[in-house]
Design a protein around this motif. Structure first.
Motif, PDB file in Angstrom:
ATOM      1  N   LYS A 115     -40.919   7.730 -35.027  1.00  0.00           N
ATOM      2  CA  LYS A 115     -41.313   6.353 -35.389  1.00  0.00           C
ATOM      3  C   LYS A 115     -42.542   5.882 -34.630  1.00  0.00           C
ATOM      4  CE  LYS A 115     -37.615   3.768 -34.898  1.00  0.00           C
ATOM      5  NZ  LYS A 115     -36.539   2.851 -34.842  1.00  0.00           N
ATOM      6  N   ASP A 116     -42.579   6.237 -33.315  1.00  0.00           N
ATOM      7  CA  ASP A 116     -43.622   5.603 -32.497  1.00  0.00           C
ATOM      8  C   ASP A 116     -44.474   6.598 -31.713  1.00  0.00           C
ATOM      9  OD1 ASP A 116     -42.135   6.454 -30.403  1.00  0.00           O
ATOM     10  OD2 ASP A 116     -41.818   4.510 -29.496  1.00  0.00           O
ATOM     11  N   GLY A 117     -44.457   7.884 -32.129  1.00  0.00           N
ATOM     12  CA  GLY A 117     -45.309   8.864 -31.460  1.00  0.00           C
ATOM     13  C   GLY A 117     -44.919   9.087 -30.008  1.00  0.00           C
ATOM     14  N   ALA A 118     -43.629   9.061 -29.719  1.00  0.00           N
ATOM     15  CA  ALA A 118     -43.090   9.381 -28.377  1.00  0.00           C
ATOM     16  C   ALA A 118     -43.470   8.377 -27.290  1.00  0.00           C
ATOM     17  CB  ALA A 118     -43.485  10.800 -27.971  1.00  0.00           C
ATOM     18  N   ARG A 119     -43.721   7.135 -27.689  1.00  0.00           N
ATOM     19  CA  ARG A 119     -43.990   6.116 -26.668  1.00  0.00           C
ATOM     20  C   ARG A 119     -42.710   5.783 -25.911  1.00  0.00           C
ATOM     21  NH1 ARG A 119     -43.628   0.872 -26.989  1.00  0.00           N
ATOM     22  NH2 ARG A 119     -43.373   0.937 -29.246  1.00  0.00           N
ATOM     23  N   ARG A 120     -41.631   5.604 -26.674  1.00  0.00           N
ATOM     24  CA  ARG A 120     -40.354   5.271 -26.030  1.00  0.00           C
ATOM     25  C   ARG A 120     -39.692   6.543 -25.519  1.00  0.00           C
ATOM     26  NH1 ARG A 120     -37.516   0.325 -27.807  1.00  0.00           N
ATOM     27  NH2 ARG A 120     -38.948  -0.869 -29.091  1.00  0.00           N
ATOM     28  N   LYS A 121     -39.536   6.644 -24.224  1.00  0.00           N
ATOM     29  CA  LYS A 121     -38.884   7.848 -23.669  1.00  0.00           C
ATOM     30  C   LYS A 121     -37.731   7.513 -22.735  1.00  0.00           C
ATOM     31  CE  LYS A 121     -41.131  11.709 -22.571  1.00  0.00           C
ATOM     32  NZ  LYS A 121     -42.161  12.615 -22.031  1.00  0.00           N
ATOM     33  N   VAL A 122     -37.530   6.225 -22.503  1.00  0.00           N
ATOM     34  CA  VAL A 122     -36.509   5.839 -21.520  1.00  0.00           C
ATOM     35  C   VAL A 122     -35.111   5.908 -22.125  1.00  0.00           C
ATOM     36  CG1 VAL A 122     -35.584   3.887 -20.177  1.00  0.00           C
ATOM     37  CG2 VAL A 122     -38.049   4.397 -20.156  1.00  0.00           C
ATOM     38  N   ILE A 123     -34.214   6.544 -21.376  1.00  0.00           N
ATOM     39  CA  ILE A 123     -32.784   6.434 -21.687  1.00  0.00           C
ATOM     40  C   ILE A 123     -32.212   5.511 -20.611  1.00  0.00           C
ATOM     41  CG2 ILE A 123     -30.573   7.594 -21.967  1.00  0.00           C
ATOM     42  CD1 ILE A 123     -32.040  10.039 -22.949  1.00  0.00           C
ATOM     43  N   LEU A 124     -31.679   4.394 -21.083  1.00  0.00           N
ATOM     44  CA  LEU A 124     -31.162   3.378 -20.159  1.00  0.00           C
ATOM     45  C   LEU A 124     -29.655   3.536 -20.016  1.00  0.00           C
ATOM     46  CD1 LEU A 124     -31.489   0.682 -18.566  1.00  0.00           C
ATOM     47  CD2 LEU A 124     -31.276  -0.519 -20.774  1.00  0.00           C
ATOM     48  N   SER A 125     -29.213   3.513 -18.762  1.00  0.00           N
ATOM     49  CA  SER A 125     -27.772   3.577 -18.509  1.00  0.00           C
ATOM     50  C   SER A 125     -27.474   2.781 -17.245  1.00  0.00           C
ATOM     51  CB  SER A 125     -27.324   5.038 -18.385  1.00  0.00           C
ATOM     52  OG  SER A 125     -25.914   5.106 -18.451  1.00  0.00           O
ATOM     53  N   GLU A 126     -26.258   2.933 -16.719  1.00  0.00           N
ATOM     54  CA  GLU A 126     -25.934   2.163 -15.507  1.00  0.00           C
ATOM     55  C   GLU A 126     -25.674   3.101 -14.333  1.00  0.00           C
ATOM     56  OE1 GLU A 126     -22.142   0.227 -14.975  1.00  0.00           O
ATOM     57  OE2 GLU A 126     -21.249   1.340 -16.620  1.00  0.00           O
ATOM     58  N   PRO A 127     -26.018   2.678 -13.113  1.00  0.00           N
ATOM     59  CA  PRO A 127     -25.651   3.500 -11.958  1.00  0.00           C
ATOM     60  C   PRO A 127     -24.126   3.535 -11.884  1.00  0.00           C
ATOM     61  CG  PRO A 127     -26.493   1.350 -11.247  1.00  0.00           C
ATOM     62  CD  PRO A 127     -26.661   1.418 -12.734  1.00  0.00           C
ATOM     63  N   GLY A 128     -23.584   4.682 -11.501  1.00  0.00           N
ATOM     64  CA  GLY A 128     -22.128   4.771 -11.418  1.00  0.00           C
ATOM     65  C   GLY A 128     -21.465   5.057 -12.756  1.00  0.00           C
ATOM     66  N   ASN A 129     -22.270   5.306 -13.787  1.00  0.00           N
ATOM     67  CA  ASN A 129     -21.685   5.783 -15.046  1.00  0.00           C
ATOM     68  C   ASN A 129     -21.016   7.132 -14.754  1.00  0.00           C
ATOM     69  OD1 ASN A 129     -21.038   6.235 -17.725  1.00  0.00           O
ATOM     70  ND2 ASN A 129     -23.127   6.174 -18.482  1.00  0.00           N
ATOM     71  N   PHE A 130     -20.187   7.621 -15.660  1.00  0.00           N
ATOM     72  CA  PHE A 130     -19.562   8.921 -15.406  1.00  0.00           C
ATOM     73  C   PHE A 130     -20.681   9.933 -15.125  1.00  0.00           C
ATOM     74  CE2 PHE A 130     -17.621  12.990 -16.280  1.00  0.00           C
ATOM     75  CZ  PHE A 130     -16.478  12.873 -15.514  1.00  0.00           C
ATOM     76  N   PRO A 131     -20.543  10.723 -14.055  1.00  0.00           N
ATOM     77  CA  PRO A 131     -21.666  11.574 -13.636  1.00  0.00           C
ATOM     78  C   PRO A 131     -22.279  12.413 -14.741  1.00  0.00           C
ATOM     79  CG  PRO A 131     -19.954  11.608 -11.975  1.00  0.00           C
ATOM     80  CD  PRO A 131     -19.411  10.788 -13.117  1.00  0.00           C
ATOM     81  N   THR A 132     -21.457  13.003 -15.600  1.00  0.00           N
ATOM     82  CA  THR A 132     -22.053  13.904 -16.595  1.00  0.00           C
ATOM     83  C   THR A 132     -23.046  13.161 -17.489  1.00  0.00           C
ATOM     84  OG1 THR A 132     -21.446  15.942 -17.718  1.00  0.00           O
ATOM     85  CG2 THR A 132     -20.557  13.947 -18.693  1.00  0.00           C
TER      86      THR A 132
END
Ligand SMILES: Cc1ncc(COP(=O)(O)O)c(C=O)c1O
Length: 417
Positions: A115-132
């Motif tokens: 869609k955007d030529g790979a501008r968006r690359k961030v995967i957002l999550s939370e610290p302390g999420n299940f390690p895997t």
């Protein structure tokens, strides 16, 4: 009336009480770890014996067709679908949660890049999420495909900017049991142009969830993964499941392009052509014995019904808290106070949580420990009784009162906690 008497009255009136008999539970054990490894359904050993003796032993390779082994991942996925608010053709059983996370995160990044030529690359999550979940993001990051961003729970919505390709969250937190508002976060991610992947490992089979319908009048979740060996009672290391919303089926490109995800595996073409829909999430040959075992667990959960399971789960955990207070136990609750804000567990912080857990296990009250200081008690509603709640509270009170947990043997750490 004592708490034990009250518990027995609640058990007598419990519409799910009869299902306890459908599990093979050892006499005298109170099992509070179904959120880690679900109990054994009584039908599973016979099913496995039948698959082994008749389908494998007698019918040998013919069983791929005659016993329809080839479509077992789709069939069991289709049975999991209504438990999580999906359509049958949107869910498939495959691999582990970890591997499915990798496939779907990578597919989501590829979708966004188109869609955007790979501008968006961030995967957002939370610290302390299940390690895997975090480790799998970090694996993609090492390959230069993603950038990990972590934000605390209450800052996630603010962290959703134009760089975020995917929001990856675990719906019910493995340690605290805190539950996300799936509707609010899915909507916020979509409004920010991000896709959403939910890890339902502590959700599926314990409570209803509406992946497709979570946001009224708008698109629901994009992707989800979940665990087969917890509330679905599929057995140790049971395969996981993966969900992809129908609207993404055509665009889905997953990186583990193995032959079982090919449109025609038995054409033995040199070139990969993805199978339609979620079938392309398959990579190698499905572990038939394990998927068959999972089917027994899923059938039983579906028969009981996730709405009823969720109702009983909340009643059990609330009753347990009453039992604790009646027994004079004051422990630091790290799970949300409100039953509908948490999953099917209660977690308590205690500096000697490991030893406490071991002392309970020595009394046949099996919970688990999550480092560094959490005693986690899971309330799998399919087979737990209110009586178990009263007895666990009593055991906990005694173990704390008489200092039993201080015995040396309870501090020795085993490999698996
Ligand atoms: C939230 C969550 N995600 C993923 C996993 C691991 O899944 P798997 O072992 O299938 O990779 C677990 C296991 O406990 C979990 O709790």
């Amino acid at each position: 009336m004592s708490m034990l008497e009250r518990a027995r009255a609640l058990d007598a009136a419990d519409p799910l009480a009869e299902y306890r008999e459908r599990f093979d539970l050892p006499e005298g054990v109170i099992y509070l770890d179904g959120n880690s490894l679900g109990a054994l359904p009584k039908t599973t050993p016979d099913r496995l014996a039948q698959v082994m003796r008749e389908e494998w032993g007698r019918d040998l390779i013919k069983s791929w067709n005659t016993a329809d082994w080839i479509s077992l991942p789709q069939r069991v996925g289709g049975k999991i679908a209504p438990l999580i608010g999906a359509q049958p053709h949107e869910v498939i059983v495959a691999d582990s949660v970890s591997v499915n996370l990798f496939k779907l995160m990578s597919a989501a990044l590829a979708m966004q890049a188109r869609k955007d030529g790979a501008r968006r690359k961030v995967i957002l999550s939370e610290p302390g999420n299940f390690p895997t979940d975090l480790y799998m993001i970090q694996g993609l990051e090492k390959q230069g495909l993603a950038t990990q961003r972590l934000a605390e729970r209450d800052a996630i919505i603010d962290a959703l900017d134009d760089d975020v390709a995917l929001l990856l969250l675990t719906h019910v937190h493995y340690k605290t049991g805190a539950k996300y508002d799936m509707a609010a976060l899915t909507k916020a991610a979509h409004d920010a142009g991000a896709l959403v992947l939910w890890d339902l490992s502590h959700t599926g089979g314990a409570m209803p969830v509406a992946l497709n319908e979570c946001v009224a009048g708008e698109e629901g979740a994009d992707f989800a993964v979940g665990c087969g060996y917890k509330y679905l009672n599929g057995g140790p290391g049971a395969p996981a499941y993966a969900f992809v919303a129908e609207r993404h089926h055509e665009a889905l490109e997953q990186p583990l392009s193995g032959w079982m995800g090919h449109a025609q595996p038995f054409a033995f073409d040199d070139d990969y052509q993805p199978a339609p829909g979620v079938d392309r999430l398959l990579c190698g040959t499905a572990p038939i014995l394990s998927v068959a075992a999972l089917e027994e667990g899923v059938d039983l959960v579906a028969e009981i019904g996730v709405d009823r399971l969720w109702e009983k789960s909340q009643a059990l955990s609330e009753f347990f808290r009453e039992c604790l207070s009646d027994a004079g136990v004051t422990l630091d609750l790290v799970s949300p106070e409100e039953a509908d804000q948490r999953g099917s567990q209660l977690s308590f912080r205690h500096e000697n949580a490991y030893a406490l857990c071991q002392a309970l296990i020595a009394r046949d009250v099996i919970g688990d420990f999550r480092a560094p200081d959490i005693l986690r008690l899971g309330f799998a509603p399919a087979y737990l009784r209110f009586e178990d709640m009263a007895e666990t509270a009593q055991a906990l009170a005694e173990v704390l009162e008489n200092g039993e947990w201080q015995r040396d043997e309870f501090s020795e750490r085993a490999a698996v906690t």
